[in-house]
Design a protein around this motif. Sequence first.
Motif, PDB file in Angstrom:
ATOM      1  N   GLU A 105      59.825  10.929  60.434  1.00 51.65           N
ATOM      2  CA  GLU A 105      59.223  10.184  59.319  1.00 51.65           C
ATOM      3  C   GLU A 105      57.901  10.779  58.868  1.00 51.65           C
ATOM      4  OE1 GLU A 105      61.293   7.488  62.289  1.00 51.65           O
ATOM      5  OE2 GLU A 105      59.536   8.801  62.374  1.00 51.65           O
ATOM      6  N   PHE A 106      57.210  11.475  59.749  1.00 54.61           N
ATOM      7  CA  PHE A 106      55.911  12.077  59.445  1.00 54.61           C
ATOM      8  C   PHE A 106      56.035  13.591  59.488  1.00 54.61           C
ATOM      9  CE2 PHE A 106      51.396  12.726  59.402  1.00 54.61           C
ATOM     10  CZ  PHE A 106      51.188  13.835  60.208  1.00 54.61           C
ATOM     11  N   THR A 107      55.543  14.243  58.438  1.00 53.53           N
ATOM     12  CA  THR A 107      55.470  15.704  58.405  1.00 53.53           C
ATOM     13  C   THR A 107      54.095  16.123  57.897  1.00 53.53           C
ATOM     14  OG1 THR A 107      56.388  15.810  56.167  1.00 53.53           O
ATOM     15  CG2 THR A 107      57.947  15.995  58.001  1.00 53.53           C
ATOM     16  N   ALA A 108      53.688  17.297  58.292  1.00 54.44           N
ATOM     17  CA  ALA A 108      52.412  17.856  57.840  1.00 54.44           C
ATOM     18  C   ALA A 108      52.553  19.357  57.694  1.00 54.44           C
ATOM     19  CB  ALA A 108      51.296  17.509  58.821  1.00 54.44           C
ATOM     20  N   TYR A 109      51.769  19.923  56.771  1.00 52.03           N
ATOM     21  CA  TYR A 109      51.863  21.351  56.478  1.00 52.03           C
ATOM     22  C   TYR A 109      50.471  21.944  56.310  1.00 52.03           C
ATOM     23  CZ  TYR A 109      56.634  20.010  55.355  1.00 52.03           C
ATOM     24  OH  TYR A 109      57.911  19.505  55.419  1.00 52.03           O
ATOM     25  N   SER A 110      50.334  23.198  56.683  1.00 54.81           N
ATOM     26  CA  SER A 110      49.098  23.900  56.401  1.00 54.81           C
ATOM     27  C   SER A 110      49.011  24.161  54.905  1.00 54.81           C
ATOM     28  CB  SER A 110      49.048  25.214  57.173  1.00 54.81           C
ATOM     29  OG  SER A 110      50.017  26.117  56.672  1.00 54.81           O
ATOM     30  N   ASP A 111      47.810  24.359  54.428  1.00 58.99           N
ATOM     31  CA  ASP A 111      47.626  24.637  53.007  1.00 58.99           C
ATOM     32  C   ASP A 111      48.357  25.900  52.580  1.00 58.99           C
ATOM     33  OD1 ASP A 111      44.184  23.426  52.851  1.00 58.99           O
ATOM     34  OD2 ASP A 111      46.102  22.367  52.679  1.00 58.99           O
ATOM     35  N   SER A 112      48.515  26.847  53.499  1.00 53.25           N
ATOM     36  CA  SER A 112      49.134  28.128  53.156  1.00 53.25           C
ATOM     37  C   SER A 112      50.628  28.005  52.858  1.00 53.25           C
ATOM     38  CB  SER A 112      48.916  29.127  54.294  1.00 53.25           C
ATOM     39  OG  SER A 112      49.498  28.670  55.499  1.00 53.25           O
ATOM     40  N   VAL A 113      51.269  26.928  53.323  1.00 51.28           N
ATOM     41  CA  VAL A 113      52.716  26.795  53.114  1.00 51.28           C
ATOM     42  C   VAL A 113      53.100  25.514  52.387  1.00 51.28           C
ATOM     43  CG1 VAL A 113      53.125  28.142  55.216  1.00 51.28           C
ATOM     44  CG2 VAL A 113      53.268  25.631  55.294  1.00 51.28           C
ATOM     45  N   LYS A 114      52.146  24.640  52.160  1.00 53.02           N
ATOM     46  CA  LYS A 114      52.435  23.347  51.538  1.00 53.02           C
ATOM     47  C   LYS A 114      53.077  23.548  50.169  1.00 53.02           C
ATOM     48  CE  LYS A 114      49.370  20.334  52.395  1.00 53.02           C
ATOM     49  NZ  LYS A 114      48.087  19.578  52.416  1.00 53.02           N
ATOM     50  N   GLY A 115      54.144  22.813  49.936  1.00 48.38           N
ATOM     51  CA  GLY A 115      54.861  22.917  48.674  1.00 48.38           C
ATOM     52  C   GLY A 115      55.937  23.970  48.668  1.00 48.38           C
ATOM     53  N   ARG A 116      55.957  24.847  49.680  1.00 43.88           N
ATOM     54  CA  ARG A 116      56.964  25.908  49.744  1.00 43.88           C
ATOM     55  C   ARG A 116      57.873  25.749  50.959  1.00 43.88           C
ATOM     56  NH1 ARG A 116      55.406  30.975  50.646  1.00 43.88           N
ATOM     57  NH2 ARG A 116      53.487  30.392  51.770  1.00 43.88           N
ATOM     58  N   PHE A 117      57.342  25.224  52.054  1.00 47.63           N
ATOM     59  CA  PHE A 117      58.094  25.081  53.302  1.00 47.63           C
ATOM     60  C   PHE A 117      58.411  23.604  53.545  1.00 47.63           C
ATOM     61  CE2 PHE A 117      56.433  29.070  55.746  1.00 47.63           C
ATOM     62  CZ  PHE A 117      56.737  29.857  54.653  1.00 47.63           C
ATOM     63  N   THR A 118      59.553  23.350  54.177  1.00 50.10           N
ATOM     64  CA  THR A 118      59.952  21.990  54.538  1.00 50.10           C
ATOM     65  C   THR A 118      60.446  21.979  55.976  1.00 50.10           C
ATOM     66  OG1 THR A 118      60.622  21.524  52.253  1.00 50.10           O
ATOM     67  CG2 THR A 118      61.407  20.033  53.957  1.00 50.10           C
ATOM     68  N   ILE A 119      59.837  21.138  56.785  1.00 54.71           N
ATOM     69  CA  ILE A 119      60.258  20.979  58.173  1.00 54.71           C
ATOM     70  C   ILE A 119      61.209  19.790  58.263  1.00 54.71           C
ATOM     71  CG2 ILE A 119      58.322  19.466  58.790  1.00 54.71           C
ATOM     72  CD1 ILE A 119      58.229  20.890  61.522  1.00 54.71           C
TER      73      ILE A 119
END
Length: 125
Positions: A56-70
């Motif tokens: 339910e919770f995901t987080a991304y670094s700024d370098s991959v946010k919007g491009r990568f999906t876990i």
Amino acid sequence: EVQLQASGGGLVQPGSSLRLSCAVSGLTLGAWNMNWLRQTPGKGPEWISSINRGGEFTAYSDSVKGRFTISRDNAKNTLFLEMRGLKTEDTAVYYCTTASSFNGDYYVTEPGDYRGQGTQVTVSS
């Protein structure tokens, strides 16, 4: 024996997509928060994404946010990382880890956490 085996890497051109998988054995994936990290030669590991036990919770670094999906499939004991819009700076060895603490923003891989050997992603024209 606990094993985390990442796969799905390869050599791709900028702008391409890849889907990484991390097959987990020897532990119940659903009991663990998980991270994807990446590392390039001469540098320390870089955290890029977290997911909690239930997804339910995901987080991304700024370098991959919007491009990568876990994402994760606990029934199949498998963690995923969908990567789109790959850039040359995404070139690294990617590996999955368990993550036993939280820093307020994302889960943290501690020295005692499990980690696999990784899969090489090379983005080059």
